[in-house]
Design a protein around this motif. Sequence first.
Motif, PDB file in Angstrom:
ATOM      1  N   ALA C 228       9.125   8.709  12.112  1.00 19.47           N
ATOM      2  CA  ALA C 228       8.406   7.452  12.299  1.00 19.47           C
ATOM      3  C   ALA C 228       8.374   6.732  10.956  1.00 19.47           C
ATOM      4  O   ALA C 228       8.361   7.357   9.899  1.00 19.47           O
ATOM      5  N   THR C 229       8.390   5.400  11.001  1.00 22.95           N
ATOM      6  CA  THR C 229       8.458   4.629   9.771  1.00 22.95           C
ATOM      7  C   THR C 229       7.363   5.021   8.796  1.00 22.95           C
ATOM      8  O   THR C 229       7.613   5.253   7.608  1.00 22.95           O
ATOM      9  N   ASN C 230       6.134   5.122   9.322  1.00 21.72           N
ATOM     10  CA  ASN C 230       5.026   5.424   8.412  1.00 21.72           C
ATOM     11  C   ASN C 230       5.129   6.826   7.838  1.00 21.72           C
ATOM     12  O   ASN C 230       4.864   7.045   6.664  1.00 21.72           O
ATOM     13  N   THR C 231       5.520   7.792   8.675  1.00 20.81           N
ATOM     14  CA  THR C 231       5.676   9.152   8.183  1.00 20.81           C
ATOM     15  C   THR C 231       6.649   9.178   7.026  1.00 20.81           C
ATOM     16  O   THR C 231       6.385   9.755   5.972  1.00 20.81           O
ATOM     17  N   GLU C 232       7.789   8.524   7.238  1.00 17.37           N
ATOM     18  CA  GLU C 232       8.803   8.542   6.208  1.00 17.37           C
ATOM     19  C   GLU C 232       8.264   7.933   4.926  1.00 17.37           C
ATOM     20  O   GLU C 232       8.479   8.458   3.829  1.00 17.37           O
ATOM     21  N   ARG C 233       7.531   6.850   5.059  1.00 16.62           N
ATOM     22  CA  ARG C 233       7.013   6.192   3.852  1.00 16.62           C
ATOM     23  C   ARG C 233       6.031   7.075   3.103  1.00 16.62           C
ATOM     24  O   ARG C 233       6.080   7.186   1.883  1.00 16.62           O
ATOM     25  N   TRP C 234       5.153   7.708   3.866  1.00 17.67           N
ATOM     26  CA  TRP C 234       4.177   8.569   3.181  1.00 17.67           C
ATOM     27  C   TRP C 234       4.856   9.729   2.480  1.00 17.67           C
ATOM     28  O   TRP C 234       4.521  10.074   1.349  1.00 17.67           O
ATOM     29  N   LEU C 235       5.817  10.334   3.183  1.00 16.22           N
ATOM     30  CA  LEU C 235       6.520  11.462   2.567  1.00 16.22           C
ATOM     31  C   LEU C 235       7.261  11.004   1.317  1.00 16.22           C
ATOM     32  O   LEU C 235       7.240  11.655   0.277  1.00 16.22           O
ATOM     33  N   PHE C 236       7.919   9.843   1.441  1.00 15.81           N
ATOM     34  CA  PHE C 236       8.629   9.306   0.277  1.00 15.81           C
ATOM     35  C   PHE C 236       7.672   9.133  -0.894  1.00 15.81           C
ATOM     36  O   PHE C 236       7.956   9.549  -2.025  1.00 15.81           O
ATOM     37  N   LEU C 237       6.517   8.535  -0.613  1.00 12.39           N
ATOM     38  CA  LEU C 237       5.577   8.277  -1.706  1.00 12.39           C
ATOM     39  C   LEU C 237       5.131   9.583  -2.345  1.00 12.39           C
ATOM     40  O   LEU C 237       4.978   9.664  -3.565  1.00 12.39           O
ATOM     41  N   GLY C 238       4.927  10.617  -1.499  1.00 12.21           N
ATOM     42  CA  GLY C 238       4.516  11.905  -2.049  1.00 12.21           C
ATOM     43  C   GLY C 238       5.539  12.455  -3.014  1.00 12.21           C
ATOM     44  O   GLY C 238       5.206  12.886  -4.123  1.00 12.21           O
ATOM     45  N   PHE C 239       6.797  12.429  -2.616  1.00 13.52           N
ATOM     46  CA  PHE C 239       7.852  12.906  -3.522  1.00 13.52           C
ATOM     47  C   PHE C 239       7.945  12.014  -4.749  1.00 13.52           C
ATOM     48  O   PHE C 239       7.981  12.477  -5.879  1.00 13.52           O
TER      49      PHE C 239
END
Lengths: 99, 648, 524
Positions: C228-239
């Motif tokens: 999901a778009t938001n999931t991907e964004r959050w994971l990206f931000l975490g990394f």
Amino acid sequence: MNPVNYLYLAALLFTIGATGVLIRRNAIVVFMCIELMLNACNLAFVTFSRMHGNLDGQIIAFFTMVVAAAEVVVGLAIIVSLFRSRHSASVDDASLMKL
Amino acid sequence: MENLIALLVAAPLLGAAVLLCGGRRLDAVGQWIGTVLAGASFVIGVVLFADMLGKDAEHRILIQHLWTWIPVESFQADVTFRLDQLSMTFVLLITGVGSLIHLYSVGYMEHDERRRRFFGYLNLFLAAMLLLVLADNYLLLYVGWEGVGLASYLLIGFWQHKPSAATAAKKAFLVNRVGDMGLSIAIMLMFTTFGTFAFGPVFSHVGETGEGKLTAIGLMLLLAACGKSAQVPLQSWLGDAMEGPTPVSALIHAATMVTAGVYLIVRSGAIFNAAPDAQLAVTVVGAVTLLFGAIVGCAKDDIKKALAGSTMSQIGYMVLAAGLGPIGYVFAIMHLVTHGFFKAGLFLGAGSVMHGMNDEVDMRKYGGLRKYMPVTFITFGLGYLAIIGFPGLSGFFSKDKIIEAAFAKGGTEGWILGGAALLGAAITAFYMTRVMLMTFFGEERWRNQPTRSPEAASAEPAAEHHGEHAEPHPHESPKVMTIPMIVLAVGSVFGGAFFSIGDRFLHWLEPITGHSEGNSPLSAATVTGGTMVCLLIGVGIAYAMYGRRPVPSVAPRGSLLTRAARRDLLQDDFNHVVLVRGGEHLTRSLVYVDHTLVDGVVNGTAASVGGLSGRMRKLQNGFARSYAVSMFGGAAILVAATLLMRAV
Amino acid sequence: MSFPLLTATAVLPAIGAVATAAVPAARRTAAKSLALLVSLATLALAITILVRFDPDGGRYQLTESHAWIADFGVRYELGVDGIAVALIALTALLMPFIILAGWHDADPLETGSKRWRPTQGFFALILGVEAMVIISFEATDVFLFYIFFEAMLIPMYFLIGGFGDRAHEHGEEAASTQRSYAAVKFLLYNLVGGLIMLAAVIGLYVVAGNFSLQEIAQARANGSLHMATNTERWLFLGFFFAFAVKAPLWPLHTWLPNAMQESTAPVAVLITAVVDKVGTFAMLRFCLQLFPEASKWATPAILVLALISIIYGALLAVGQRDIKRLVAYASISHFGFIILGIFAMTSQGQSGATLYMVNHGISTAALMLVAGFLISRRGSRLIADYGGVQKVAPVLAGTFLIGGLATLSLPGLAPFVSEFLVLVGTFTRYPAIGIIATFGIVLAALYTLVLYQRTMTGPVKQEVSAMPDLRARELVVVAPLIVLLIFLGVYPKPVTDIVNPAVKSTLSDVHKKDPKPEVEAVAK
């Protein structure tokens, strides 16, 4: 006799023990109160064993007794050495374990 | 033949490497290694030149591809040299004048203990300058461009124990970097527009893009040229650059490096031709600078700084000519070459004067030197006549052509530019006559006064063998110094005529730069006549002011303009207040922000966590019974919660 | 099965670390020599990797894969692409110089001092860091990478806190306080980053069901793994957060000046030239491949932060009074360039950024190590305490100048190539950002030349008048670095040849193509 009464007794004994632990200062008395609480638990376990008709509760009661015995040994030793160094058996005097 | 091109660069580069890494054991012979390798480069240049003359005009371009430099997908930068008529002209000028100045330096730097390094830097400069003019793409040109900047930095700051020299060197590098920014943006623009920055493909596809892009590229190239060629508004470093040893001023800050901007504009002629707005900007910069430099040159008492003002002004002429488009390209380069001769000669003459005068630079403490240094006087005098445009000498031919071309631009612009160029000629005549009179004529003002304060005297190590504090004993310089001066003087006298008779220079460069006549509203004779009148006016005023009246040895207060001109028309003060002070405040406040704000947030978080835990640890009071209470309390809450959950 | 070259390259320094630590305390020199030897052997292995790596071969080469924690799908997976090869080579190359430059940094202090400095520990820790950095470059399993990315902090913490710079204006006591502050700050910053990354790593596992970079990237590419778009964004931000702390990117940078200022020069080089590179490398390898869409979504913000880093770092460098802090801020500016290049998403930008990592490593090492030699002679880090060094120690001044010129990206030296590539790569897609970033080159000249002028030129100060020039050991450290700077500046093709294919596949992961020029002036 209704086994539930034994549970009431156990609760009463536990409460007495807990109150003793909280309000008494003498280490020996506190210690005895802890024993009282342990025995209250034992009573409850045995009662449950009887009520449910299996032996689990009785076995745990034996465990508790062994643990209590070991605890008495260690605990009394601590109290004795505490008394030797401070000439007091008050638990409030041994308040050095703080930051 | 094209395999020789790399050797042109390699010879001085080898010299630089050997001299700079060689250590002390080369101290004794270092100057000769440097000079011989510079000479070798000149010889190779002459061989290539002879070869080139033997070919038709169409077959004169030589390309030597050495290796692929930076290959990243469509970004392909190669180390490729291109030798055509334009770069050939520069090669001969650079190696020729360069070799002469190497030779001169052998005498001039004789007593400097760090002489080996000086020659190493000079060789480094030659290599970088040759790379600049031989590069076949803008990125490689950029390497040479910054390389000469580095050499200039090292040489201006050669006597770096003097804080003023170190500061001047840094300033030169920084101002140049601003210009370099322009060059790198221009290269990036070329890459996005054409997908390449090699000369050939870019120039042949200029017509396929819009004028806006080309104007932007042109303006960025102009910015670069302003930095390197000391044009307004990036001219401020050149005056300070005179802190360097005089041969350096002659080679780098008069004859070669500072003309790199003109080379860049002429080389990029195809782009400028298609971007009239950028061309207009170029002419404006040129016209403003030629007046600016001339005015500054009038007020300076330091002989080298007066000549630096003059350099600025003369390059202004070249930039003006380059901005005129095909009408002016050839003359810009022609003036560049003749200027290379006479200005280098003038600087070497100034160095020779300083050499004989305990390194005094204040012209007010010269006077009447013609008797004591006849060779210097004659060569300097010829250079003087050449620069003011005395009929028959080289400056006459090249400058006159530029003034003509400026009028030929046509319209109001033509009149304004031509008028500025004429006015510049008059001022040139004035300040050069002033220099000449103050130095070689008049009373001997150096009598009965110690020339320089002790620390200044020790600044130029050449002074060490003269008696300090004492009255100077002007004397002629050794042969090794006068011979280059004589050679350059010969060039200053005959160069212009040689180039102009039969339009030799025009035919030589035309295949590369193109040429058109323009339509001048004035006839050539009228322009020449006007120039002569201006010349006479300038000389006349100077003679009236400095020839007929004695020159005071302490500078008078002077008019407002004179005082402003002494301070480089206040441009430095502006830079100081706005850029230096402003920058200092900015960095200081940023350091504060970084410490209190950025770091403060982090430290603040740490402190509040610490504070919280300090409060929490009060719960840890050491009383066993209070721990028991919390235990029971906790157990009770758990039980209650369980019951509650079950009830719900 | 073939020889596990990648494992060997990482394990060798690890074994070396243990062995060095085990050398008896009395045999200090033996420990140093052992460490040097191990680092040289590691370099030999790294060169073997370089030779065995085929730029035109598959994307990941020399791969190794073993089951590790099967229950969580964690595998021991190693593999290198061109970018990793270049960085492994850099790491292995710099280590011998770092060890040699720090030869005397951990010697016991003069008699009478209470502080005990375990020499063996110093060199063992350095080798330990090397092992962990190398395996971080090799890991293609996210979990494996994470473990070593975090574990690196432990030896680094001790290197900063335990072996700091002895030069301090307020004496040994203050130095010790400052040092622990710097070490704790370093640790906390990176731990916070790591913690957030851990959450993202777990999140990734929940979404993807395994940790394998190649598998996930492939599944993302062929559409079998949808995020999901938001999931991907959050994971990206975490990394990204963790890598941005490590890199460091403004405003997460303040640990770096402290850490570099307080540690010895070789350790400072270790931090900025080697360890920080893991951050920028991981952006390229993990952020872009695992989260291509989110990367594109975040690009504008990251570019702006990178731009701020460039200008801000350079301006702060101008305002510093301390030599090492100055170099630290200069590095922040340079990391801004690297991140700019990565997120410009053009082949010039990313190849330039990779090259920049290598070149910045070498140039900072040259500058910082010479600065360290200078500081150790005078016992002060303050710029104002120097002056006229050029007169008494010309070779030292000369090498310092070359290091400085490399820092300001002088054409002809290696950093110019990478900086220009980054600028061009940025400019082709974002002209305005490219132009503003170009101001960085003027500021770089300013801080470098001001530093050089204040320390090296002018009248000779009393305190530096007896300063010895570079010694043989020091020259051995600096000269090869300078040769390398010149070589890679004139002929960077060997590196670009290795890096270009890897960048090409990274770009195809994010579905980006280089912008076309307006006019096709070059025939294809």
